[in-house]
Design a protein around this motif. Structure first.
Motif, PDB file in Angstrom:
ATOM      1  N   GLU A   1      28.693  -9.470 -16.357  1.00 21.75           N
ATOM      2  CA  GLU A   1      29.019  -8.159 -15.783  1.00 21.75           C
ATOM      3  C   GLU A   1      28.843  -7.054 -16.812  1.00 21.75           C
ATOM      4  OE1 GLU A   1      32.891  -5.654 -14.266  1.00 21.75           O
ATOM      5  OE2 GLU A   1      32.769  -7.772 -13.672  1.00 21.75           O
ATOM      6  N   PHE A   2      29.316  -7.292 -18.036  1.00 17.81           N
ATOM      7  CA  PHE A   2      29.147  -6.270 -19.069  1.00 17.81           C
ATOM      8  C   PHE A   2      27.670  -5.980 -19.311  1.00 17.81           C
ATOM      9  CE2 PHE A   2      28.024  -5.335 -23.448  1.00 17.81           C
ATOM     10  CZ  PHE A   2      28.621  -4.089 -23.595  1.00 17.81           C
TER      11      PHE A   2
ATOM     12  N   ARG B   1      30.900 -11.751 -19.398  1.00 16.83           N
ATOM     13  CA  ARG B   1      29.727 -11.387 -20.192  1.00 16.83           C
ATOM     14  C   ARG B   1      28.607 -10.828 -19.321  1.00 16.83           C
ATOM     15  NH1 ARG B   1      26.654 -16.017 -23.603  1.00 16.83           N
ATOM     16  NH2 ARG B   1      28.680 -16.094 -24.611  1.00 16.83           N
TER      17      ARG B   1
ATOM     18  N   ALA C   1      28.952  -7.350  -9.366  1.00 19.55           N
ATOM     19  CA  ALA C   1      28.989  -6.612 -10.626  1.00 19.55           C
ATOM     20  C   ALA C   1      28.236  -5.295 -10.510  1.00 19.55           C
ATOM     21  CB  ALA C   1      28.395  -7.470 -11.742  1.00 19.55           C
TER      22      ALA C   1
ATOM     23  N   LEU D   1      29.089   1.360 -16.505  1.00 21.28           N
ATOM     24  CA  LEU D   1      30.366   1.324 -17.211  1.00 21.28           C
ATOM     25  C   LEU D   1      30.989   2.722 -17.207  1.00 21.28           C
ATOM     26  CD1 LEU D   1      29.222  -0.750 -20.328  1.00 21.28           C
ATOM     27  CD2 LEU D   1      30.702  -1.582 -18.480  1.00 21.28           C
TER      28      LEU D   1
ATOM     29  N   ARG E   1      26.131  -4.070 -16.291  1.00 21.77           N
ATOM     30  CA  ARG E   1      26.622  -2.695 -16.151  1.00 21.77           C
ATOM     31  C   ARG E   1      26.228  -1.840 -17.362  1.00 21.77           C
ATOM     32  NH1 ARG E   1      32.740  -2.680 -14.491  1.00 21.77           N
ATOM     33  NH2 ARG E   1      32.244  -0.480 -14.056  1.00 21.77           N
TER      34      ARG E   1
ATOM     35  N   LYS F   1      29.859  -2.274  -8.855  1.00 21.76           N
ATOM     36  CA  LYS F   1      30.819  -1.498  -9.645  1.00 21.76           C
ATOM     37  C   LYS F   1      30.149  -0.342 -10.371  1.00 21.76           C
ATOM     38  CE  LYS F   1      33.875  -5.480 -10.377  1.00 21.76           C
ATOM     39  NZ  LYS F   1      34.526  -6.360 -11.384  1.00 21.76           N
TER      40      LYS F   1
ATOM     41  N   LEU G   1      35.637  -5.175 -23.759  1.00 21.91           N
ATOM     42  CA  LEU G   1      35.447  -6.093 -22.635  1.00 21.91           C
ATOM     43  C   LEU G   1      36.724  -6.265 -21.813  1.00 21.91           C
ATOM     44  CD1 LEU G   1      33.228  -8.858 -24.278  1.00 21.91           C
ATOM     45  CD2 LEU G   1      32.524  -7.153 -22.613  1.00 21.91           C
ATOM     46  N   GLU G   2      37.846  -6.431 -22.482  1.00 16.41           N
ATOM     47  CA  GLU G   2      39.134  -6.586 -21.803  1.00 16.41           C
ATOM     48  C   GLU G   2      39.045  -7.578 -20.635  1.00 16.41           C
ATOM     49  OE1 GLU G   2      40.510  -2.705 -20.740  1.00 16.41           O
ATOM     50  OE2 GLU G   2      41.164  -2.253 -22.787  1.00 16.41           O
TER      51      GLU G   2
ATOM     52  N   MET H   1      36.328  -8.621 -19.137  1.00 13.45           N
ATOM     53  CA  MET H   1      35.142  -8.485 -18.297  1.00 13.45           C
ATOM     54  C   MET H   1      34.165  -9.623 -18.601  1.00 13.45           C
ATOM     55  SD  MET H   1      32.378  -5.320 -18.106  1.00 13.45           S
ATOM     56  CE  MET H   1      33.696  -4.108 -18.020  1.00 13.45           C
TER      57      MET H   1
END
Length: 308
Positions: free
Chosen positions: A258-259, A256, A289, A295, A262, A292, A251-252, A254
């Motif tokens: 958005e993850f 929740r 989101a 992932l 994506r 982008k 995740l770094e 990111m």
């Protein structure tokens, strides 16, 4: 507004944004003015896929009142098999039936409510079995509606176990399928539907944001169904707690949402995912989101490995 990625919805040949809008959140509590504001913001953001249902309270009426004058800007999908007027009592879950009269009445009701002469896609709701569809000659009525120009394409809002039969029938132009990082039971089903040439529409792709509790309107569901949904919600919250611990390095920072979005966009055989909201601010976050895209391949592969 950022440009949204697009894809072709299977054999329909229609190009739609990979982020669609699910109008389930436009319930009576939202109000027509707020719903109109959200719906126009959806189109202004470049989203071209809108999904609704007669079961979603006044959602269809809101679409008719708010954006029917912009009809050429969106691919409109609704459901059939839902209860036709009069509406069900507020304390009951809408009944579903698949006889020819109900299917035709539902489609024609949707056309009136949304002030349009056609649905781009009508989806059979609640995943009835193949035997049920054959018993009622359901497909013949939907094909008749298509021949009359009232619907362009026929789809199925399906789930396991019946969706395997639905795909095998070879008659559905698109499938709406539940899927997210937290609910991967239908992961291979998406690919199976796409391999047959059908479009794939993902619902639940952000796991409904993993809310703390079920929405208030779910209180009107039958007790047994509500209990199952509450159990499912608790399972999703538990899965997310485990997921976050497994994905810390991925995740770094990111968010929740958005993850989750994506991750869904990263499935190689998904065409579009419908995400609902009644908030213009949440809509903007979803658009940012989705813009982008999927992932990065290494992040997606790492996430799949950690979630296995």
């Amino acid at each position: 507004m950022p440009d949204l990625p697009t894809d072709t919805l299977g054999r329909t040949g229609e190009v739609v944004t990979k982020l669609g809008f699910g109008a389930m959140e436009l319930q009576a509590r939202v109000g027509e003015e707020a719903a109109t504001r959200v719906l126009n913001a959806v189109l202004d953001a470049g989203i071209t896929m809108i999904d609704t249902s007669p079961d979603y309270g006044p959602s269809e009426e809101f679409i008719g009142a708010g954006i029917s004058h912009r009809r050429s800007e969106y691919f409109l999908a609704s459901k059939c098999g839902c209860q036709v007027d009069p509406p069900p009592p507020a304390d009951s879950f809408p009944a579903h039936a698949y006889d020819r009269r109900t299917l035709r009445g539902g489609v024609e009701q949707s056309l009136r409510r949304m002030r349009t002469d056609h649905l781009d896609l009508v989806q059979v709701h609640m995943s009835p079995s193949r035997a049920t569809l054959e018993l009622h000659d359901s497909l013949a009525e939907l094909e008749a509606l298509r021949d009359e120009g009232k619907v362009r394409f026929i789809g199925m809002s399906g789930t396991l176990p019946d969706i395997a039969d639905h795909i095998e029938m070879g008659v559905f132009d698109a499938f709406q399928i539940p899927y997210s990082a937290l609910e991967r039971e239908h992961e291979d089903v998406i690919s199976a539907a796409a391999s047959g040439g059908a479009g794939t529409i993902i619902r639940g792709g952000v796991a409904r944001g993993v809310p703390e509790a079920l929405p208030a309107q779910y209180a009107r569901l039958p007790e047994e169904m509500r209990a199952r949904l509450e159990q499912s919600l608790e399972e999703r919250k538990a899965r997310w707690a485990v997921t976050e611990s497994r994905l810390d390095d991925v995740l770094e920072g990111m968010p929740r949402m958005e993850f989750l979005l994506r991750f869904t966009l990263s499935h190689p055989d998904m065409d579009t995912t419908i995400v609902g909201t009644s908030s213009v601010d949440h809509l903007a976050a979803n658009v940012a989101a989705a813009a982008k895209g999927p992932l990065p391949p290494d992040v997606y592969d790492d996430a799949l490995r950690r979630l296995a």
